[in-house]
Design a protein around this motif. Structure first.
Motif, PDB file in Angstrom:
ATOM      1  N   ARG A 110     -18.016   4.696   5.571  1.00 45.34           N
ATOM      2  CA  ARG A 110     -16.723   4.420   6.197  1.00 45.34           C
ATOM      3  C   ARG A 110     -16.309   2.982   5.915  1.00 45.34           C
ATOM      4  O   ARG A 110     -17.040   2.040   6.225  1.00 45.34           O
ATOM      5  N   CYS A 111     -15.132   2.843   5.315  1.00 45.20           N
ATOM      6  CA  CYS A 111     -14.585   1.521   5.023  1.00 45.20           C
ATOM      7  C   CYS A 111     -13.402   1.248   5.947  1.00 45.20           C
ATOM      8  O   CYS A 111     -12.597   2.139   6.225  1.00 45.20           O
ATOM      9  N   TYR A 112     -13.312   0.017   6.386  1.00 48.11           N
ATOM     10  CA  TYR A 112     -12.145  -0.431   7.135  1.00 48.11           C
ATOM     11  C   TYR A 112     -11.278  -1.263   6.202  1.00 48.11           C
ATOM     12  O   TYR A 112     -11.801  -2.052   5.415  1.00 48.11           O
ATOM     13  N   GLY A 113      -9.978  -1.070   6.310  1.00 52.80           N
ATOM     14  CA  GLY A 113      -9.113  -1.801   5.399  1.00 52.80           C
ATOM     15  C   GLY A 113      -7.658  -1.605   5.735  1.00 52.80           C
ATOM     16  O   GLY A 113      -7.291  -1.394   6.899  1.00 52.80           O
ATOM     17  N   PHE A 114      -6.826  -1.618   4.690  1.00 49.98           N
ATOM     18  CA  PHE A 114      -5.385  -1.539   4.872  1.00 49.98           C
ATOM     19  C   PHE A 114      -4.765  -0.705   3.764  1.00 49.98           C
ATOM     20  O   PHE A 114      -5.246  -0.698   2.628  1.00 49.98           O
ATOM     21  N   GLN A 115      -3.675  -0.031   4.127  1.00 47.91           N
ATOM     22  CA  GLN A 115      -2.839   0.608   3.125  1.00 47.91           C
ATOM     23  C   GLN A 115      -1.659  -0.306   2.827  1.00 47.91           C
ATOM     24  O   GLN A 115      -1.071  -0.916   3.723  1.00 47.91           O
ATOM     25  N   ILE A 116      -1.315  -0.409   1.537  1.00 49.20           N
ATOM     26  CA  ILE A 116      -0.205  -1.237   1.082  1.00 49.20           C
ATOM     27  C   ILE A 116       1.050  -0.377   1.015  1.00 49.20           C
ATOM     28  O   ILE A 116       1.115   0.587   0.244  1.00 49.20           O
ATOM     29  N   HIS A 117       2.035  -0.714   1.834  1.00 49.10           N
ATOM     30  CA  HIS A 117       3.322  -0.018   1.820  1.00 49.10           C
ATOM     31  C   HIS A 117       4.366  -0.962   1.227  1.00 49.10           C
ATOM     32  O   HIS A 117       4.654  -2.016   1.807  1.00 49.10           O
ATOM     33  N   LEU A 118       4.914  -0.603   0.078  1.00 51.41           N
ATOM     34  CA  LEU A 118       5.903  -1.442  -0.584  1.00 51.41           C
ATOM     35  C   LEU A 118       7.298  -1.118  -0.048  1.00 51.41           C
ATOM     36  O   LEU A 118       7.738   0.037  -0.098  1.00 51.41           O
ATOM     37  N   THR A 119       7.977  -2.148   0.446  1.00 50.08           N
ATOM     38  CA  THR A 119       9.316  -1.961   1.011  1.00 50.08           C
ATOM     39  C   THR A 119      10.408  -2.543   0.121  1.00 50.08           C
ATOM     40  O   THR A 119      11.581  -2.244   0.311  1.00 50.08           O
ATOM     41  N   ASP A 120      10.036  -3.390  -0.835  1.00 48.44           N
ATOM     42  CA  ASP A 120      10.998  -3.953  -1.780  1.00 48.44           C
ATOM     43  C   ASP A 120      10.266  -4.235  -3.083  1.00 48.44           C
ATOM     44  O   ASP A 120       9.520  -5.199  -3.194  1.00 48.44           O
ATOM     45  N   TYR A 121      10.486  -3.380  -4.081  1.00 51.47           N
ATOM     46  CA  TYR A 121       9.759  -3.492  -5.343  1.00 51.47           C
ATOM     47  C   TYR A 121      10.000  -4.833  -6.038  1.00 51.47           C
ATOM     48  O   TYR A 121       9.099  -5.392  -6.666  1.00 51.47           O
ATOM     49  N   LEU A 122      11.227  -5.337  -5.956  1.00 57.25           N
ATOM     50  CA  LEU A 122      11.561  -6.549  -6.690  1.00 57.25           C
ATOM     51  C   LEU A 122      11.012  -7.803  -6.022  1.00 57.25           C
ATOM     52  O   LEU A 122      10.710  -8.792  -6.698  1.00 57.25           O
ATOM     53  N   LYS A 123      10.879  -7.790  -4.705  1.00 61.55           N
ATOM     54  CA  LYS A 123      10.310  -8.945  -4.012  1.00 61.55           C
ATOM     55  C   LYS A 123       8.798  -9.019  -4.168  1.00 61.55           C
ATOM     56  O   LYS A 123       8.207 -10.100  -4.099  1.00 61.55           O
ATOM     57  N   PHE A 124       8.171  -7.869  -4.357  1.00 61.77           N
ATOM     58  CA  PHE A 124       6.711  -7.825  -4.364  1.00 61.77           C
ATOM     59  C   PHE A 124       6.143  -8.478  -5.616  1.00 61.77           C
ATOM     60  O   PHE A 124       6.521  -8.133  -6.737  1.00 61.77           O
ATOM     61  N   ARG A 125       5.236  -9.435  -5.433  1.00 63.53           N
ATOM     62  CA  ARG A 125       4.575 -10.141  -6.525  1.00 63.53           C
ATOM     63  C   ARG A 125       3.086  -9.800  -6.469  1.00 63.53           C
ATOM     64  O   ARG A 125       2.315 -10.434  -5.738  1.00 63.53           O
ATOM     65  N   PRO A 126       2.669  -8.770  -7.213  1.00 62.39           N
ATOM     66  CA  PRO A 126       1.318  -8.232  -7.039  1.00 62.39           C
ATOM     67  C   PRO A 126       0.200  -9.214  -7.323  1.00 62.39           C
ATOM     68  O   PRO A 126      -0.840  -9.178  -6.661  1.00 62.39           O
ATOM     69  N   VAL A 127       0.379 -10.100  -8.305  1.00 55.41           N
ATOM     70  CA  VAL A 127      -0.723 -10.982  -8.692  1.00 55.41           C
ATOM     71  C   VAL A 127      -0.968 -12.030  -7.612  1.00 55.41           C
ATOM     72  O   VAL A 127      -2.108 -12.195  -7.124  1.00 55.41           O
ATOM     73  N   GLU A 128       0.073 -12.743  -7.225  1.00 53.26           N
ATOM     74  CA  GLU A 128      -0.101 -13.763  -6.188  1.00 53.26           C
ATOM     75  C   GLU A 128      -0.522 -13.126  -4.863  1.00 53.26           C
ATOM     76  O   GLU A 128      -1.379 -13.666  -4.149  1.00 53.26           O
ATOM     77  N   PHE A 129       0.055 -11.972  -4.547  1.00 55.91           N
ATOM     78  CA  PHE A 129      -0.320 -11.254  -3.329  1.00 55.91           C
ATOM     79  C   PHE A 129      -1.818 -10.978  -3.289  1.00 55.91           C
ATOM     80  O   PHE A 129      -2.504 -11.276  -2.316  1.00 55.91           O
ATOM     81  N   ALA A 130      -2.348 -10.413  -4.363  1.00 52.99           N
ATOM     82  CA  ALA A 130      -3.754 -10.026  -4.389  1.00 52.99           C
ATOM     83  C   ALA A 130      -4.676 -11.239  -4.365  1.00 52.99           C
ATOM     84  O   ALA A 130      -5.732 -11.217  -3.716  1.00 52.99           O
ATOM     85  N   LEU A 131      -4.298 -12.303  -5.062  1.00 52.90           N
ATOM     86  CA  LEU A 131      -5.145 -13.498  -5.074  1.00 52.90           C
ATOM     87  C   LEU A 131      -5.197 -14.145  -3.692  1.00 52.90           C
ATOM     88  O   LEU A 131      -6.272 -14.561  -3.232  1.00 52.90           O
ATOM     89  N   ARG A 132      -4.071 -14.249  -3.018  1.00 51.40           N
ATOM     90  CA  ARG A 132      -4.063 -14.810  -1.662  1.00 51.40           C
ATOM     91  C   ARG A 132      -4.878 -13.933  -0.716  1.00 51.40           C
ATOM     92  O   ARG A 132      -5.628 -14.429   0.136  1.00 51.40           O
ATOM     93  N   LEU A 133      -4.723 -12.625  -0.855  1.00 47.37           N
ATOM     94  CA  LEU A 133      -5.461 -11.685  -0.026  1.00 47.37           C
ATOM     95  C   LEU A 133      -6.962 -11.797  -0.274  1.00 47.37           C
ATOM     96  O   LEU A 133      -7.774 -11.838   0.668  1.00 47.37           O
ATOM     97  N   LEU A 134      -7.333 -11.864  -1.534  1.00 44.17           N
ATOM     98  CA  LEU A 134      -8.740 -11.952  -1.905  1.00 44.17           C
ATOM     99  C   LEU A 134      -9.375 -13.232  -1.365  1.00 44.17           C
ATOM    100  O   LEU A 134     -10.494 -13.208  -0.822  1.00 44.17           O
ATOM    101  N   LYS A 135      -8.678 -14.335  -1.478  1.00 43.55           N
ATOM    102  CA  LYS A 135      -9.223 -15.603  -0.985  1.00 43.55           C
ATOM    103  C   LYS A 135      -9.375 -15.590   0.532  1.00 43.55           C
ATOM    104  O   LYS A 135     -10.373 -16.082   1.076  1.00 43.55           O
ATOM    105  N   LEU A 136      -8.403 -15.014   1.225  1.00 44.21           N
ATOM    106  CA  LEU A 136      -8.488 -14.920   2.679  1.00 44.21           C
ATOM    107  C   LEU A 136      -9.715 -14.115   3.105  1.00 44.21           C
ATOM    108  O   LEU A 136     -10.464 -14.523   4.005  1.00 44.21           O
ATOM    109  N   ILE A 137      -9.948 -12.982   2.444  1.00 44.72           N
ATOM    110  CA  ILE A 137     -11.110 -12.153   2.789  1.00 44.72           C
ATOM    111  C   ILE A 137     -12.402 -12.870   2.428  1.00 44.72           C
ATOM    112  O   ILE A 137     -13.367 -12.889   3.205  1.00 44.72           O
ATOM    113  N   LYS A 138     -12.445 -13.478   1.260  1.00 45.58           N
ATOM    114  CA  LYS A 138     -13.652 -14.208   0.841  1.00 45.58           C
ATOM    115  C   LYS A 138     -14.006 -15.322   1.824  1.00 45.58           C
ATOM    116  O   LYS A 138     -15.172 -15.510   2.174  1.00 45.58           O
TER     117      LYS A 138
END
Length: 395
Positions: A301-329
Motif C-alpha cells: 500500500r502506497c500513500y500519495g497523490f493523484q495529479i489533476h490538471l486544470t489548465d494544460y498551458l499553465k502546467f510546467r511539468p519539469v519544474e513542478f516535478a523537481l520542486r515536488l521531488l525536492k520537497l519529498i526528499k
C-alpha cells in the motif's frame, strides 16, 4: 480545428503520390502501433499495400511494434508481424542500432513514430542511432512527420555532455518543443551534414498546439502513456523513476499518481497547497492510496497523490516535478535515489542521466546556489535560436 485541414506526414506521403519516387526501392520502416492515419490504418499496412515485398523489414523501437513491452531494459525480440509476416527487427534489446549488414539489403529507411516531446523518451535516440548508422552506410532516410503532443513549449534543463546515455545522446532541453522531423534536421546539422535526409512535413499543423487541439484520438505510444494527460506530466514525473517513489507504474494511472508506503500525505497536503497554488500551476493534488501490481512497491500500500490538471498551458511539468521531488526528499528520511543500471547505463545513476544537468542535480541534492527557475532557463535561449532555422511549422 477541422479534421480535413490537418494532415500527418504519412497522409501527405500517400495523398500526394510521393511514394511513386520509391517504386523500385527496397525499403525498411521504423514504426510502431501508434503510427496510424486518420482512418486507423497502421503505417506498415499502408506501406505493405503499396510496396509489397519491397517492404523488406520493419524496425521496432522500445516497447515493441505493438507497444506492449514495459520499460527500462525490457527488450522486444526480433519477430514477424501477424498480418503479412513481415520481419520485425528490434532496436531495443538485441541491439540499439541497425546492423550494418541489414542496411546493405535496403535503399531507404522510412521513419514513422509518434514521439512525446520529451528528451528522455527513447524513440528520438533510436532515431539518432539510426541516422548515424545510415550516414555511414550511405542510405537515404525519410521522416514522415507527426505532431509534438506537448506543442512548441520548451522547458530545461538542457542535457550536458557528461551525462550522455540512451536517454540523451545530444544536448536537448527536457521538453524540447520539436517534432521528430525537426529533431532529425537538427541532428543532421549537428552531426551528419551529408546525410541523405528528407522530411515529409505535415500540412495545416500549428506548432503551438497541444495534442487535444488537433482533434485526433490519442493512441498510446507506450504502455504507461495511455492518455494525453499522462504524456503532459511525463517530462517531470519521469524523474521519479530515479527514486524509490512510485510514479504509478503498475496502476491504471501511470505518471498521474505518485507515492510510497513511507509518504506522509497529511503533512504533505498542506505543503503542496502552498507550493503549488492552482491559479499559478494549473494543477490540483488529491491525496490517495494505491497498490501497484508490478514495479516499485509491488503489492504494497502506497500513500500519495493523484495529479489533476486544470489548465494544460499553465502546467510546467519539469519544474513542478523537481520542486515536488525536492520537497519529498527533504522531509522524508526513507526517500532514496536508485542505483544503476538504468536504460543500459552502468556508470551514472538513474537520476543523473534523467536530469542530465550538474547544477540542477546539485540543487536537488541540497546545494541550491541558484533558484530552480533560473537553472532551468540556462542555455534554453541558445537552443531556441539554434533551432529557429530548422523549424518546419508556423505558430
Amino acid at each position: 480545428m477541422k479534421e480535413k485541414t490537418f494532415k500527418l506526414g504519412l497522409e501527405v506521403f500517400f495523398a500526394k503520390d510521393l511514394y511513386k519516387n520509391y517504386k523500385k526501392a527496397k525499403i525498411a520502416l521504423l514504426t510502431h502501433q501508434a503510427a496510424l492515419d486518420r482512418t486507423f490504418r497502421l503505417s506498415f499496412e499502408l506501406f505493405y499495400r503499396v510496396f509489397g515485398e519491397r517492404l523488406t523489414f520493419i524496425f521496432s523501437p522500445q516497447h515493441g511494434l505493438f507497444s506492449e513491452k514495459q520499460a527500462n531494459m525490457i527488450g522486444s525480440p526480433d519477430e514477424r508481424e501477424p498480418f503479412w509476416g513481415i520481419p520485425v527487427i528490434s532496436l531495443y534489446g538485441p541491439r540499439l542500432r541497425p546492423d550494418p549488414d541489414r542496411l546493405k539489403e535496403i535503399d531507404v529507411i522510412f521513419v514513422d513514430l509518434q514521439d512525446v516531446g520529451c528528451r528522455v523518451y527513447t524513440y528520438i535516440w533510436t532515431l539518432f542511432l539510426l541516422l548515424e548508422s545510415t550516414f555511414y552506410a550511405g542510405r537515404e532516410v525519410v521522416i514522415l512527420d507527426r505532431p509534438n503532443p506537448l506543442a512548441s513549449i520548451v522547458e530545461g534543463p538542457v542535457l550536458e555532455e557528461e551525462y550522455y546515455s540512451f536517454v540523451g545522446l545530444d544536448c536537448l532541453p527536457q521538453r524540447h518543443g520539436l517534432t521528430l522531423g525537426e529533431l532529425a534536421l537538427l541532428f543532421q546539422r549537428r552531426h551528419f551534414s551529408t546525410l541523405d535526409l528528407k522530411v515529409i512535413s505535415m500540412e495545416g499543423y500549428p506548432r503551438n498546439s497541444l495534442f487535444p487541439a488537433l482533434e485526433r484520438p490519442w493512441i498510446f505510444p507506450s504502455p504507461n502513456l495511455p492518455t494525453f494527460e499522462s504524456a503532459l506530466v511525463y517530462p517531470g514525473l519521469v524523474f521519479f523513476e530515479g527514486t524509490n517513489l512510485s510514479e504509478g507504474r503498475g496502476t491504471t494511472l501511470p505518471f498521474l499518481i505518485f507515492g510510497a508506503p513511507y509518504l506522509k500525505i497529511k503533512m504533505l497536503r498542506d505543503f503542496l497547497e502552498e507550493v503549488f497554488p492552482e491559479t499559478n500551476w494549473g494543477v490540483k493534488l488529491r491525496p490517495i492510496a494505491f497498490e501497484p501490481t508490478f514495479d516499485k512497491w509491488k503489492g504494497m500500500r502506497c500513500y500519495g497523490f493523484q495529479i489533476h490538471l486544470t489548465d494544460y498551458l499553465k502546467f510546467r511539468p519539469v519544474e513542478f516535478a523537481l520542486r515536488l521531488l525536492k520537497l519529498i526528499k527533504d522531509t522524508h528520511p526513507d526517500f532514496e535515489f536508485l542505483d544503476i543500471p538504468y536504460e543500459f547505463e552502468e556508470r551514472l545513476s538513474p537520476i543523473e542521466i534523467l536530469i542530465g544537468n550538474k547544477r540542477v542535480l546539485q540543487w536537488l541534492k541540497g546545494n541550491p546556489e541558484n533558484p530552480i527557475e533560473t537553472l532551468l532557463k540556462a542555455r534554453v535561449d541558445h537552443f531556441l535560436k539554434e533551432v529557429k532555422t530548422i523549424q518546419l511549422y508556423k505558430d
